[in-house]
Scaffold this motif. Structure first.
Motif, PDB file in Angstrom:
ATOM      1  N   UNK A   1       0.886  -1.192  -0.048  1.00 31.96           N
ATOM      2  CA  UNK A   1      -0.050   0.135   0.053  1.00 31.96           C
ATOM      3  C   UNK A   1       0.809   1.302   0.187  1.00 31.96           C
ATOM      4  N   UNK A   2       1.839   1.306   0.618  1.00 28.20           N
ATOM      5  CA  UNK A   2       2.614   2.478   0.887  1.00 28.20           C
ATOM      6  C   UNK A   2       3.569   2.791  -0.531  1.00 28.20           C
ATOM      7  N   UNK A   3       3.623   1.657  -1.216  1.00 26.11           N
ATOM      8  CA  UNK A   3       4.322   2.069  -2.563  1.00 26.11           C
ATOM      9  C   UNK A   3       3.453   2.462  -3.500  1.00 26.11           C
ATOM     10  N   UNK A   4       2.188   2.419  -3.329  1.00 23.93           N
ATOM     11  CA  UNK A   4       1.160   3.014  -4.454  1.00 23.93           C
ATOM     12  C   UNK A   4       0.656   4.391  -3.644  1.00 23.93           C
ATOM     13  N   UNK A   5       0.674   4.474  -2.327  1.00 25.14           N
ATOM     14  CA  UNK A   5       0.117   5.688  -1.570  1.00 25.14           C
ATOM     15  C   UNK A   5       1.411   7.007  -1.748  1.00 25.14           C
ATOM     16  N   UNK A   6       2.615   6.398  -1.551  1.00 19.46           N
ATOM     17  CA  UNK A   6       3.745   7.245  -1.403  1.00 19.46           C
ATOM     18  C   UNK A   6       4.942   6.523  -2.203  1.00 19.46           C
ATOM     19  N   UNK A   7       4.685   6.503  -3.530  1.00 14.44           N
ATOM     20  CA  UNK A   7       5.480   5.800  -4.663  1.00 14.44           C
ATOM     21  C   UNK A   7       7.065   6.494  -4.422  1.00 14.44           C
ATOM     22  N   UNK A   8       7.380   7.503  -4.167  1.00 13.66           N
ATOM     23  CA  UNK A   8       8.683   8.013  -4.126  1.00 13.66           C
ATOM     24  C   UNK A   8       9.576   7.690  -2.903  1.00 13.66           C
ATOM     25  N   UNK A   9       8.684   6.810  -2.013  1.00 15.52           N
ATOM     26  CA  UNK A   9       9.504   6.494  -0.779  1.00 15.52           C
ATOM     27  C   UNK A   9      10.228   7.743  -0.098  1.00 15.52           C
ATOM     28  N   UNK A  10       9.798   8.847  -0.174  1.00 18.90           N
ATOM     29  CA  UNK A  10      10.452  10.051   0.341  1.00 18.90           C
ATOM     30  C   UNK A  10       9.787  10.431   1.791  1.00 18.90           C
ATOM     31  N   UNK A  11       8.902   9.512   2.482  1.00 21.91           N
ATOM     32  CA  UNK A  11       8.819   9.948   3.836  1.00 21.91           C
ATOM     33  C   UNK A  11       9.451   9.018   4.676  1.00 21.91           C
ATOM     34  N   UNK A  12      10.006   9.029   5.655  1.00 23.79           N
ATOM     35  CA  UNK A  12      10.496   8.123   6.786  1.00 23.79           C
ATOM     36  C   UNK A  12       9.385   7.180   7.104  1.00 23.79           C
ATOM     37  N   UNK A  13       9.658   5.823   7.199  1.00 21.93           N
ATOM     38  CA  UNK A  13       8.719   4.769   7.562  1.00 21.93           C
ATOM     39  C   UNK A  13       9.396   4.023   8.722  1.00 21.93           C
ATOM     40  N   UNK A  14       8.429   3.643   9.647  1.00 17.53           N
ATOM     41  CA  UNK A  14       8.941   2.816  10.904  1.00 17.53           C
ATOM     42  C   UNK A  14       7.711   1.716  11.034  1.00 17.53           C
ATOM     43  N   UNK A  15       8.219   0.635  10.936  1.00 17.15           N
ATOM     44  CA  UNK A  15       7.499  -0.560  11.090  1.00 17.15           C
ATOM     45  C   UNK A  15       7.301  -1.070  12.543  1.00 17.15           C
ATOM     46  N   UNK A  16       6.141  -1.419  13.024  1.00 11.94           N
ATOM     47  CA  UNK A  16       5.583  -1.946  14.104  1.00 11.94           C
ATOM     48  C   UNK A  16       5.185  -3.165  14.107  1.00 11.94           C
TER      49      UNK A  16
END
Length: 262
Positions: A120-135
């Motif tokens: 879902x993140x690759x579609x919603x934020x395709x540039x991957x330019x927002x830091x992501x943290x997995x829980x």
């Protein structure tokens, strides 16, 4: 239903099959519009149904591996990389908030992002330019425990975090149908029951999931539903649901997307 949220907050993403990243469906089209009218989040904190662990884990700072945690899908799917990065400041802030509220949390530098997160993140934020943290989703979690976990983390929204749970409101892979099939009544009816409970604003509505209509037909196991209650809790006190989009894939897989806000 295509209304979009007006700012970062708490959301639930349906991730469906991994092929969502490749296929042109109503859900994939919705996700591609998701961030269009949003301010860019400072960070995204996401809990996926597919990272189940002993105890609570959090992404360690650094690049996050794109985990292809599935088999038997089209070759192009395995070529996708989502080069997300976990920012040290935001990881530390999340860990401190958890620890201040009595949680023991372990930083994990191995898992990265499973398909429940990166698809879902690759579609919603395709540039991957927002830091992501997995829980992670700790083994033995319940609807009440993940709701409480979300409630603890809700203050991060005020710091500009987008807090997300990723799963599905219906998820029985043994009862799927050809793509484009009409949704069965047992799936539609369960979504209707779920909507009513979310509108009540109380996690108490979901105390006895086994009494829900066709519960085990919709969820042979619980892990894909639990991230919804995490997002519900992260909405904060008085949070109400907004259904942003709903469609069904492979007949019975509900692609429901919610935002929770007071």
């Amino acid at each position: 239903m295509t209304n979009l949220p007006t700012g970062p907050g708490s959301v639930f993403f349906a991730h469906g099959a991994p092929t969502l990243a490749l296929e042109d469906t109503a859900a994939s089209r919705f996700l591609k519009t998701f961030s269009g009218n949003l301010p860019v989040p400072e960070a995204i904190l996401i809990l996926s149904a597919h990272w189940e662990t002993d105890g609570l884990k959090l992404s360690a700072p650094g690049p996050l591996r794109t985990c292809h945690d599935f088999r038997g899908f089209p070759a192009p799917l395995y070529d996708i990389r989502y080069p997300a990065f976990a920012d040290e400041q935001f990881v530390d802030e999340t860990a401190r908030l958890l620890e201040a509220n009595g949680y023991e949390v372990e930083l994990d530098g191995d898992w990265g992002l499973d398909h429940g997160a990166w698809v879902p993140l690759s579609l919603a934020y395709p540039e991957a330019d927002v830091p992501v943290i997995a829980l992670s989703l700790p083994h033995g979690s319940t609807q009440e425990s993940v709701f409480a976990l979300g409630r603890v983390l809700a203050p991060l929204k005020d710091r500009g975090f987008l807090i997300a749970g990723s799963g599905n409101t219906t998820h029985n892979l043994r009862q799927i149908y050809p793509q484009g099939s009409e949704a069965p009544l047992w799936a539609v009816g369960f979504d209707r029951w779920l909507d009513e409970g979310l509108r009540s604003g109380s996690i108490g509505y979901f105390k006895d999931l086994a009494s829900a209509p066709d519960y085990r037909q919709n969820h042979p196991t619980d892990e894909h539903l639990l991230p919804l209650f995490f997002a519900f809790g992260a909405g904060g006190p008085g949070a109400k649901p907004e259904l942003l989009h709903r469609s069904y894939e492979y007949g019975s897989i509900s692609m429901s997307y919610f935002r929770f806000a007071a």
